[in-house]
Design a protein around this motif. Structure first.
Motif, PDB file in Angstrom:
ATOM      1  N   UNK A   1      47.966  45.421  45.530  1.00 36.92           N
ATOM      2  CA  UNK A   1      47.726  46.674  46.240  1.00 36.92           C
ATOM      3  C   UNK A   1      46.294  47.167  46.000  1.00 36.92           C
ATOM      4  N   UNK A   2      45.838  47.060  44.745  1.00 33.30           N
ATOM      5  CA  UNK A   2      44.476  47.486  44.431  1.00 33.30           C
ATOM      6  C   UNK A   2      43.454  46.642  45.191  1.00 33.30           C
ATOM      7  N   UNK A   3      43.712  45.336  45.272  1.00 35.27           N
ATOM      8  CA  UNK A   3      42.786  44.473  46.019  1.00 35.27           C
ATOM      9  C   UNK A   3      42.706  44.915  47.473  1.00 35.27           C
ATOM     10  N   UNK A   4      43.858  45.176  48.080  1.00 35.31           N
ATOM     11  CA  UNK A   4      43.889  45.603  49.481  1.00 35.31           C
ATOM     12  C   UNK A   4      43.179  46.944  49.658  1.00 35.31           C
ATOM     13  N   UNK A   5      43.474  47.895  48.778  1.00 33.54           N
ATOM     14  CA  UNK A   5      42.891  49.223  48.900  1.00 33.54           C
ATOM     15  C   UNK A   5      41.390  49.234  48.705  1.00 33.54           C
ATOM     16  N   UNK A   6      40.896  48.518  47.670  1.00 31.11           N
ATOM     17  CA  UNK A   6      39.461  48.539  47.397  1.00 31.11           C
ATOM     18  C   UNK A   6      38.690  47.649  48.367  1.00 31.11           C
ATOM     19  N   UNK A   7      39.364  46.615  48.905  1.00 31.17           N
ATOM     20  CA  UNK A   7      38.731  45.842  49.990  1.00 31.17           C
ATOM     21  C   UNK A   7      38.407  46.747  51.167  1.00 31.17           C
ATOM     22  N   UNK A   8      39.264  47.743  51.406  1.00 31.58           N
ATOM     23  CA  UNK A   8      39.102  48.617  52.575  1.00 31.58           C
ATOM     24  C   UNK A   8      37.857  49.488  52.486  1.00 31.58           C
ATOM     25  N   UNK A   9      37.316  49.686  51.280  1.00 33.15           N
ATOM     26  CA  UNK A   9      36.096  50.492  51.145  1.00 33.15           C
ATOM     27  C   UNK A   9      34.877  49.618  50.828  1.00 33.15           C
ATOM     28  N   UNK A  10      35.047  48.294  50.974  1.00 31.75           N
ATOM     29  CA  UNK A  10      33.911  47.391  50.775  1.00 31.75           C
ATOM     30  C   UNK A  10      33.746  46.874  49.371  1.00 31.75           C
ATOM     31  N   UNK A  11      34.738  47.112  48.493  1.00 29.01           N
ATOM     32  CA  UNK A  11      34.652  46.627  47.113  1.00 29.01           C
ATOM     33  C   UNK A  11      35.638  45.471  46.965  1.00 29.01           C
ATOM     34  N   UNK A  12      35.173  44.255  47.254  1.00 30.16           N
ATOM     35  CA  UNK A  12      36.023  43.064  47.215  1.00 30.16           C
ATOM     36  C   UNK A  12      35.723  42.284  45.947  1.00 30.16           C
ATOM     37  N   UNK A  13      36.709  42.191  45.066  1.00 31.95           N
ATOM     38  CA  UNK A  13      36.522  41.533  43.780  1.00 31.95           C
ATOM     39  C   UNK A  13      37.697  40.636  43.434  1.00 31.95           C
ATOM     40  N   UNK A  14      37.485  39.749  42.456  1.00 33.41           N
ATOM     41  CA  UNK A  14      38.509  38.820  42.010  1.00 33.41           C
ATOM     42  C   UNK A  14      39.459  39.444  41.005  1.00 33.41           C
ATOM     43  N   UNK A  15      40.399  38.627  40.531  1.00 32.72           N
ATOM     44  CA  UNK A  15      41.474  39.112  39.666  1.00 32.72           C
ATOM     45  C   UNK A  15      40.947  39.733  38.370  1.00 32.72           C
ATOM     46  N   UNK A  16      39.951  39.102  37.736  1.00 31.48           N
ATOM     47  CA  UNK A  16      39.485  39.611  36.440  1.00 31.48           C
ATOM     48  C   UNK A  16      38.937  41.034  36.557  1.00 31.48           C
ATOM     49  N   UNK A  17      38.155  41.287  37.615  1.00 32.50           N
ATOM     50  CA  UNK A  17      37.624  42.633  37.819  1.00 32.50           C
ATOM     51  C   UNK A  17      38.746  43.601  38.161  1.00 32.50           C
ATOM     52  N   UNK A  18      39.737  43.146  38.941  1.00 32.63           N
ATOM     53  CA  UNK A  18      40.863  44.014  39.294  1.00 32.63           C
ATOM     54  C   UNK A  18      41.674  44.405  38.064  1.00 32.63           C
ATOM     55  N   UNK A  19      41.822  43.481  37.128  1.00 31.12           N
ATOM     56  CA  UNK A  19      42.534  43.795  35.872  1.00 31.12           C
ATOM     57  C   UNK A  19      41.793  44.898  35.117  1.00 31.12           C
ATOM     58  N   UNK A  20      40.468  44.775  35.028  1.00 30.58           N
ATOM     59  CA  UNK A  20      39.675  45.807  34.344  1.00 30.58           C
ATOM     60  C   UNK A  20      39.696  47.125  35.117  1.00 30.58           C
ATOM     61  N   UNK A  21      39.672  47.052  36.446  1.00 25.77           N
ATOM     62  CA  UNK A  21      39.787  48.248  37.284  1.00 25.77           C
ATOM     63  C   UNK A  21      41.114  48.946  37.026  1.00 25.77           C
ATOM     64  N   UNK A  22      42.195  48.168  36.922  1.00 28.88           N
ATOM     65  CA  UNK A  22      43.520  48.729  36.654  1.00 28.88           C
ATOM     66  C   UNK A  22      43.528  49.494  35.328  1.00 28.88           C
ATOM     67  N   UNK A  23      42.927  48.903  34.295  1.00 31.81           N
ATOM     68  CA  UNK A  23      42.843  49.581  32.995  1.00 31.81           C
ATOM     69  C   UNK A  23      42.067  50.888  33.121  1.00 31.81           C
ATOM     70  N   UNK A  24      40.981  50.850  33.878  1.00 31.17           N
ATOM     71  CA  UNK A  24      40.148  52.036  34.096  1.00 31.17           C
ATOM     72  C   UNK A  24      40.953  53.144  34.776  1.00 31.17           C
ATOM     73  N   UNK A  25      41.725  52.778  35.801  1.00 27.76           N
ATOM     74  CA  UNK A  25      42.518  53.770  36.536  1.00 27.76           C
ATOM     75  C   UNK A  25      43.652  54.341  35.690  1.00 27.76           C
ATOM     76  N   UNK A  26      44.273  53.512  34.869  1.00 28.33           N
ATOM     77  CA  UNK A  26      45.326  54.001  33.963  1.00 28.33           C
ATOM     78  C   UNK A  26      44.732  54.963  32.932  1.00 28.33           C
ATOM     79  N   UNK A  27      43.568  54.590  32.409  1.00 31.13           N
ATOM     80  CA  UNK A  27      42.894  55.436  31.416  1.00 31.13           C
ATOM     81  C   UNK A  27      42.566  56.815  31.977  1.00 31.13           C
ATOM     82  N   UNK A  28      42.243  56.878  33.272  1.00 31.69           N
ATOM     83  CA  UNK A  28      41.861  58.145  33.895  1.00 31.69           C
ATOM     84  C   UNK A  28      43.010  58.813  34.646  1.00 31.69           C
ATOM     85  N   UNK A  29      44.224  58.274  34.499  1.00 26.37           N
ATOM     86  CA  UNK A  29      45.404  58.930  35.046  1.00 26.37           C
ATOM     87  C   UNK A  29      45.648  58.726  36.522  1.00 26.37           C
ATOM     88  N   UNK A  30      44.848  57.871  37.174  1.00 28.30           N
ATOM     89  CA  UNK A  30      45.063  57.629  38.591  1.00 28.30           C
ATOM     90  C   UNK A  30      46.269  56.719  38.826  1.00 28.30           C
TER      91      UNK A  30
END
Length: 355
Positions: free
Chosen positions: A310-339
């Motif tokens: 879902x994160x890949x699909x959502x962030x692709x929509x705003x021009x931020x297309x990244x692989x699994x490793x970056x998405x894993x770190x993005x997920x940690x970032x979003x959990x840390x900030x309560x999103x």
């Protein structure tokens, strides 16, 4: 009778071989495993470790080989060259450089440039670098030569393959592409070294060429993109296309009158929309909110794998297309900030988050 005994003996040999293999590949929770040694960094950001492979990509004439020369020069000297700071361990302080495209005359210029950048003599041989020119050989022969070189050469810590496309017959063959990427993984792991290779980008876009480019994107530790400045073709820009560590600040270099690459100080990058989204940590709250609303239109509770998709699909929509490793770190970032919030066995989007 003898034939039966031979079959039985072969069966026993196979059993012993696979018992040994299973012992080697088994992961034990009670054992300690060292993290791979970091050998190349940019401003403290790791781009290369022993046991892995990476790549430089760019369109023709973007100065990819000049960029690779700086990495090798730093590995030989231990000094920072451009923005690269390499530190090979004493037991693996040699470099194997493979060129598949250029003539010996042009390769000699590359070797001379590397030694000059490293501050080493150019009027005598240096036993810390082996430079092989494979232009006249077939793809199969090139791969055999590399296999033999890795087997024979001692203390190799860094391998450069300038022209991975020339190790296969068909750049769009899924089977050939997977085979050569598996070779890179096997070579780098078995010999405990790092392999940095070079592949062209498509002329019409910024995608790596062919099926092998897709496999590189999926498996490489880091992919550096080298591109010419649109207004000043003498300047080349270096940024992370894919990276497992956090993203480094892009830098630029130009070729001086001495025919060597020099860092362009205080260079101002003119970013496209995609380039401005180089790091999720630099996005605005609204950019994150737009991506998350596209990722979770129904606000469902999802499992971890579905969350990453879902994160890949959502962030692709705003021009931020990244692989699994970056998405894993993005997920940690979003959990840390309560999103993103943990809910039972799944995860949900919290629309009331604030960064």
């Amino acid at each position: 009778m003898k034939a039966d005994m031979t079959i039985h003996d072969n069966h026993r040999i196979d059993e012993e071989k696979y018992r040994s293999l299973l012992k080697y590949i088994r992961l034990n929770v009670t054992e300690k495993y060292d993290f791979p040694q970091e050998i190349v960094q940019i401003d403290g950001v790791t781009i290369a470790t022993l046991g892995n492979f990476s790549a430089s990509t760019g369109k023709p004439k973007s100065k990819k080989t000049f960029n690779v020369s700086a990495i090798v020069a730093s590995a030989l000297s231990g000094k920072e060259v451009l923005k690269y700071k390499a530190d090979l361990p004493p037991c693996k302080n040699r470099v194997l450089y493979i060129d598949t495209e250029q003539s010996k005359c042009h390769c000699h210029k590359v070797l001379h440039r590397i030694l000059t950048l490293a501050g080493l003599p150019t009027d005598q041989e240096n036993d810390r670098i082996e430079f092989f020119v494979l232009r006249e050989y077939t793809p199969d022969q090139r791969r055999d030569i590399i296999r033999w070189a890795l087997h024979e050469e001692k203390d190799i810590g860094l391998v450069i393959i300038d022209g991975i496309r020339d190790l296969i017959h068909d750049i769009n063959s899924p089977s050939e592409s997977l085979d050569i990427i598996n070779e890179l993984m096997r070579w780098s792991s078995y010999y405990e070294l790092h392999i940095h290779t070079v592949l062209h980008l498509n002329k019409g876009d910024d995608n790596t060429r062919g099926h092998i480019g897709t496999e590189l994107n999926n498996k490489a530790e880091t992919i550096l993109q080298i591109s010419k400045n649109v207004e000043n073709g003498k300047i080349s820009e270096v940024r992370a296309m894919h990276i497992r560590d956090r993203e480094f600040i892009p830098f630029a270099f130009e070729i001086g009158d001495d025919s060597l690459p020099h860092l362009v100080e205080d260079y101002q990058f003119k970013m496209s929309k995609k380039d401005r989204l180089s790091s999720y940590a630099d996005m605005t709250e609204q950019q994150h909110r737009s991506a998350l609303e596209a990722a979770f239109p129904d606000r469902d509770n999802v499992g971890y794998q579905a969350l990453l998709e879902a994160l890949k699909k959502g962030y692709d929509s705003i021009g931020y297309s990244r692989g699994r490793n970056t998405l894993v770190n993005l997920c940690k970032f979003l959990i840390q900030h309560g999103a993103i919030q943990k809910s039972g066995r799944g995860y949900t989007y919290n629309e009331n988050f604030h960064l």
